[in-house]
Structures are given as C-alpha cells and as structure tokens.
Design an enzyme around this catalytic site. Sequence first.
Site, PDB file in Angstrom:
ATOM      1  N   ASP A 161     -47.900 -48.541 -38.309  1.00 41.86           N
ATOM      2  CA  ASP A 161     -49.333 -48.837 -38.330  1.00 41.86           C
ATOM      3  C   ASP A 161     -49.537 -50.070 -37.456  1.00 41.86           C
ATOM      4  O   ASP A 161     -49.177 -51.181 -37.850  1.00 41.86           O
ATOM      5  CB  ASP A 161     -49.809 -49.088 -39.769  1.00 41.86           C
ATOM      6  CG  ASP A 161     -51.301 -49.409 -39.821  1.00 41.86           C
ATOM      7  OD1 ASP A 161     -51.923 -49.569 -38.744  1.00 41.86           O
ATOM      8  OD2 ASP A 161     -51.843 -49.510 -40.933  1.00 41.86           O
ATOM      9  N   ALA A 199     -55.085 -45.005 -31.009  1.00 41.19           N
ATOM     10  CA  ALA A 199     -56.364 -45.721 -30.943  1.00 41.19           C
ATOM     11  C   ALA A 199     -57.295 -45.208 -32.029  1.00 41.19           C
ATOM     12  O   ALA A 199     -57.078 -44.126 -32.593  1.00 41.19           O
ATOM     13  CB  ALA A 199     -57.019 -45.509 -29.569  1.00 41.19           C
ATOM     14  N   GLY A 209     -51.562 -37.393 -31.905  1.00 38.32           N
ATOM     15  CA  GLY A 209     -52.967 -37.221 -31.552  1.00 38.32           C
ATOM     16  C   GLY A 209     -53.136 -36.092 -30.542  1.00 38.32           C
ATOM     17  O   GLY A 209     -52.168 -35.398 -30.193  1.00 38.32           O
ATOM     18  N   THR A 225     -60.109 -46.250 -21.019  1.00 39.83           N
ATOM     19  CA  THR A 225     -61.244 -45.327 -20.984  1.00 39.83           C
ATOM     20  C   THR A 225     -62.282 -45.651 -19.907  1.00 39.83           C
ATOM     21  O   THR A 225     -62.433 -46.814 -19.507  1.00 39.83           O
ATOM     22  CB  THR A 225     -61.942 -45.359 -22.375  1.00 39.83           C
ATOM     23  OG1 THR A 225     -63.191 -44.688 -22.308  1.00 39.83           O
ATOM     24  CG2 THR A 225     -62.211 -46.785 -22.836  1.00 39.83           C
ATOM     25  N   THR A 281     -60.483 -43.640 -32.043  1.00 42.00           N
ATOM     26  CA  THR A 281     -61.180 -43.006 -30.922  1.00 42.00           C
ATOM     27  C   THR A 281     -62.581 -42.472 -31.269  1.00 42.00           C
ATOM     28  O   THR A 281     -63.219 -41.852 -30.419  1.00 42.00           O
ATOM     29  CB  THR A 281     -60.342 -41.843 -30.351  1.00 42.00           C
ATOM     30  OG1 THR A 281     -60.001 -40.958 -31.428  1.00 42.00           O
ATOM     31  CG2 THR A 281     -59.078 -42.340 -29.685  1.00 42.00           C
ATOM     32  N   TYR A 333     -66.501 -49.397 -28.845  1.00 38.36           N
ATOM     33  CA  TYR A 333     -65.251 -48.727 -28.460  1.00 38.36           C
ATOM     34  C   TYR A 333     -64.788 -49.235 -27.087  1.00 38.36           C
ATOM     35  O   TYR A 333     -63.636 -49.632 -26.912  1.00 38.36           O
ATOM     36  CB  TYR A 333     -65.478 -47.210 -28.438  1.00 38.36           C
ATOM     37  CG  TYR A 333     -64.329 -46.408 -27.853  1.00 38.36           C
ATOM     38  CD1 TYR A 333     -63.136 -46.241 -28.553  1.00 38.36           C
ATOM     39  CD2 TYR A 333     -64.447 -45.811 -26.590  1.00 38.36           C
ATOM     40  CE1 TYR A 333     -62.091 -45.509 -28.008  1.00 38.36           C
ATOM     41  CE2 TYR A 333     -63.408 -45.080 -26.039  1.00 38.36           C
ATOM     42  CZ  TYR A 333     -62.236 -44.928 -26.748  1.00 38.36           C
ATOM     43  OH  TYR A 333     -61.194 -44.201 -26.210  1.00 38.36           O
TER      44      TYR A 333
HETATM   45  N1  LIG Z   1     -60.536 -38.597 -26.346  1.00 41.40           N
HETATM   46  C1  LIG Z   1     -61.081 -39.028 -25.227  1.00 41.40           C
HETATM   47  O1  LIG Z   1     -62.047 -38.429 -24.711  1.00 41.40           O
HETATM   48  C2  LIG Z   1     -60.536 -40.255 -24.532  1.00 41.40           C
HETATM   49  C3  LIG Z   1     -61.176 -40.719 -23.373  1.00 41.40           C
HETATM   50  C4  LIG Z   1     -60.662 -41.845 -22.730  1.00 41.40           C
HETATM   51  C5  LIG Z   1     -59.540 -42.484 -23.221  1.00 41.40           C
HETATM   52  N2  LIG Z   1     -58.945 -42.027 -24.351  1.00 41.40           N
HETATM   53  C6  LIG Z   1     -57.771 -42.742 -24.853  1.00 41.40           C
HETATM   54  O2  LIG Z   1     -56.658 -41.857 -24.792  1.00 41.40           O
HETATM   55  C7  LIG Z   1     -55.778 -42.092 -25.890  1.00 41.40           C
HETATM   56  C8  LIG Z   1     -55.514 -40.779 -26.631  1.00 41.40           C
HETATM   57  O3  LIG Z   1     -56.745 -40.273 -27.100  1.00 41.40           O
HETATM   58  P1  LIG Z   1     -56.806 -38.998 -28.083  1.00 41.40           P
HETATM   59  O4  LIG Z   1     -58.141 -38.389 -27.905  1.00 41.40           O
HETATM   60  O5  LIG Z   1     -55.570 -38.175 -27.948  1.00 41.40           O
HETATM   61  O6  LIG Z   1     -56.804 -39.754 -29.492  1.00 41.40           O
HETATM   62  P2  LIG Z   1     -56.557 -39.179 -30.958  1.00 41.40           P
HETATM   63  O7  LIG Z   1     -56.448 -37.706 -30.968  1.00 41.40           O
HETATM   64  O8  LIG Z   1     -57.587 -39.835 -31.837  1.00 41.40           O
HETATM   65  O9  LIG Z   1     -55.109 -39.766 -31.277  1.00 41.40           O
HETATM   66  C9  LIG Z   1     -54.893 -41.112 -31.562  1.00 41.40           C
HETATM   67  C10 LIG Z   1     -53.724 -41.192 -32.517  1.00 41.40           C
HETATM   68  O10 LIG Z   1     -53.568 -42.578 -32.895  1.00 41.40           O
HETATM   69  C11 LIG Z   1     -53.343 -42.633 -34.281  1.00 41.40           C
HETATM   70  N3  LIG Z   1     -53.719 -43.920 -34.847  1.00 41.40           N
HETATM   71  C12 LIG Z   1     -54.958 -44.370 -35.206  1.00 41.40           C
HETATM   72  N4  LIG Z   1     -54.874 -45.592 -35.753  1.00 41.40           N
HETATM   73  C13 LIG Z   1     -53.552 -45.943 -35.737  1.00 41.40           C
HETATM   74  C14 LIG Z   1     -52.834 -47.077 -36.179  1.00 41.40           C
HETATM   75  N5  LIG Z   1     -53.444 -48.114 -36.771  1.00 41.40           N
HETATM   76  N6  LIG Z   1     -51.503 -47.091 -36.001  1.00 41.40           N
HETATM   77  C15 LIG Z   1     -50.856 -46.056 -35.421  1.00 41.40           C
HETATM   78  N7  LIG Z   1     -51.477 -44.945 -35.007  1.00 41.40           N
HETATM   79  C16 LIG Z   1     -52.827 -44.882 -35.163  1.00 41.40           C
HETATM   80  C17 LIG Z   1     -54.235 -41.526 -34.813  1.00 41.40           C
HETATM   81  O11 LIG Z   1     -53.909 -41.191 -36.142  1.00 41.40           O
HETATM   82  P3  LIG Z   1     -55.080 -40.632 -37.121  1.00 41.40           P
HETATM   83  O12 LIG Z   1     -55.559 -39.369 -36.493  1.00 41.40           O
HETATM   84  O13 LIG Z   1     -54.372 -40.449 -38.423  1.00 41.40           O
HETATM   85  O14 LIG Z   1     -56.143 -41.704 -37.129  1.00 41.40           O
HETATM   86  C18 LIG Z   1     -53.961 -40.413 -33.818  1.00 41.40           C
HETATM   87  O15 LIG Z   1     -52.819 -39.649 -34.165  1.00 41.40           O
HETATM   88  C19 LIG Z   1     -56.443 -43.190 -26.718  1.00 41.40           C
HETATM   89  O16 LIG Z   1     -55.865 -44.419 -26.399  1.00 41.40           O
HETATM   90  C20 LIG Z   1     -57.893 -43.154 -26.299  1.00 41.40           C
HETATM   91  O17 LIG Z   1     -58.524 -44.419 -26.445  1.00 41.40           O
HETATM   92  C21 LIG Z   1     -59.408 -40.928 -25.010  1.00 41.40           C
END
Ligand SMILES: NC(=O)c1ccc[n+]([C@@H]2O[C@H](COP(=O)([O-])OP(=O)(O)OC[C@H]3O[C@@H](n4cnc5c(N)ncnc54)[C@H](OP(=O)(O)O)[C@@H]3O)[C@@H](O)[C@H]2O)c1
Length: 286
Positions: free
Chosen positions: A39, A63, A11, A104, A65, A128
């Site tokens: 998964d 997650a 991600g 988050t 997201t 979320y």
């Molecule tokens: N982005 C933000 O602004 C933000 C803010 C606060 C907290 N966070 C938290 O920070 C973390 C990283 O965020 P990010 O933005 O880097 O997220 P991201 O780019 O969406 O990466 C999440 C990764 O998890 C994978 N995933 C989804 N469903 C899954 C499953 N069932 N089993 C295994 N892997 C799975 C996704 O694969 P696919 O792409 O194939 O679905 C993706 O590679 C998350 O926990 C998020 O909740 C993010």
Amino acid sequence: MRRILVIGAKGMLGRDLMGILLSSLPDDEVVGWDIEEIDIQKEGDTVFKIEKLRPDIVIHIAAYTDVDGCESDEGRAFAVNAEGTRYVALAVSRCQAKMVYLSTDYVFDGNKREPYLESDIPHPLNVYGRSKLQGERYVQELVKKALIIRTQWLYGRYGKNFVTAILQQAKEKGVLSIVNDQMGSPTYTTDLAKAISVLIQFDAQGIYHVANGDLCTWYTFGQAILELSGMDKVRVIPISSKELRRRATRPSYSVLNCQKLKKETGLALRPWSEALRDYLRTLNPN
Ligand SMILES: NC(=O)c1ccc[n+]([C@@H]2O[C@H](COP(=O)([O-])OP(=O)(O)OC[C@H]3O[C@@H](n4cnc5c(N)ncnc54)[C@H](OP(=O)(O)O)[C@@H]3O)[C@@H](O)[C@H]2O)c1
C-alpha cells in the site's frame, strides 16, 4: 538479468503491461505488485518492501484514478498519487534503480489548442491532475534515472472504461448523450504497454507523451464504438461538459504530441480507430 517491479500490476494497464513485459523482455525477471502486496500510502512499509526486493527498474502505475472521486476526496488523491509516489521514488533512489512513472494529459489546462509537447508548462484544472503533477515533481526531484510517460483516455481488456460503459448503456437505452467539447486521443492499453516496453529497451529518460494517433471528442469516439459494434441505430446526442455536470473540470483539448517518442524510438502508435477495432474484436471474438 534485470529485476523489474510493476506497482499497480492488477489495474487496467497493469494487467496488459505484465503480459507484454513477460513476453517482450524474456531475459528479465518481472514482479507484479498491487495493493494487496504494497500500500503505497504507507511510507515505511513501501520503502522497506521495495528496498528488500532490490529491483533494477520500478514501473509505478498505481494510482487513485477516479477523476471525479479525487475532486471530493482531495486527501486521498494526494496521499496516493503524490505522497505515495514520493515514497516509491525514495525507495527507488535508495536502490539506485530506474523509475518509470505514468502520468496524465490532465496536467494540462487545454488552452493551447494544438498538441501538447513534453516541454509545455503544465497547469492542471482538477485535483487528479494536480496530484499526478505533484507525483511527477517528486520523481524528478528524487530519482536520478527517471522516465515519466504521460498518456490519456485509456481503455483496455482489464477494466471498466468508456468503451464498455457506452456498450452497456446502448443495450439499456435507445438514446445516449455524450460530451462533444473535449478533444483527445483514446489510447488502447495494449498499445501503451508495448510502448512502455520499447521505451525501457531504449533506456529512455525524461518525459514522453504516448497516445494512439489521431484525435476525436468523446462524442465521435462513442459514435465509432457503436458503429463498429453494429449498434449504429442507437441515437447519440452531442452535449456540452456543462450539461453533464461532473465534479471535476476536464480540459477541453488535451491532445498529446507524440513526436518525441517517434523520433527517438521509431515508434508511432496506430490511429485510435484501428486500435478500437482490435479491442472490440477481443470483446466479440466471433
Ligand atoms: N485511465 C486513464 O484514462 C489514464 C489516463 C492517463 C493516465 N493514467 C495513469 O495510468 C496509470 C494506470 O491507470 P489505470 O487506468 O490502469 O488505473 P487503474 O485500473 O485504476 O489501476 C490502478 C491500480 O492501482 C492500485 N492502487 C490504488 N491505490 C493504491 C495504493 N494505495 N497502493 C497500491 N496500489 C494502489 C489500484 O487498486 P484498486 O483497484 O484496488 O484501487 C489498481 O489496481 C495510472 O498511474 C493513471 O494515473 C490513466
């Protein structure tokens, strides 16, 4: 040598984190898995695979997201963010490993109007946020050595994000409308990844808030993106969240107080505008 497993390694944060861990913890083995390898919606498989690997630390950042997507598919939001986290936590506790879980700012409702402390009572406004909070609770319940890191407004080199969306829209249109009634701190995944590595080196446990310094609204963040990219001729109109009509309600104020991180590790992330400058350089290296 410790074995560190990152779940969600492909991600936006995951790719940066893998690089930072490999360079900052050269004596450890770092293994990265994403949905192709595991998964987390499948309990048996998740527990079996993690137990078989026998990691010392599991950094769980996978997650669902899509904040608006979660609103229309609550089942998937809870299956991945809450139950998926429970399965990972179960496996971690069986391995007697340490767990790091990314959460988050959206666990808060934004009514506080001053930066949120780790000890403030969460009250999420959207699906979320509720699903991620349930994930936090499972981690706290099941894992003895747990570190929960709440962060916000992420952007980075390896994913679609607000910065790339604004730059794309600016190329296509002369006028942009951006929300001006939500306050937070945009956070660069590279800076967050470094902080995660530091927290692991300090063997930190409990909840920590981690975000870049200073605060802004999406509107002022958008203006800074355009200005620093030499696109300041593009007009930006401030609008309200109501006008944007997105499915999920967002907190109007979700600034995180990161003093605990500073007090306990000496680390304070730089102001978001400095981090943004660096990030934009990676998009236009010349
Ligand atoms: N982005 C933000 O602004 C933000 C803010 C606060 C907290 N966070 C938290 O920070 C973390 C990283 O965020 P990010 O933005 O880097 O997220 P991201 O780019 O969406 O990466 C999440 C990764 O998890 C994978 N995933 C989804 N469903 C899954 C499953 N069932 N089993 C295994 N892997 C799975 C996704 O694969 P696919 O792409 O194939 O679905 C993706 O590679 C998350 O926990 C998020 O909740 C993010």
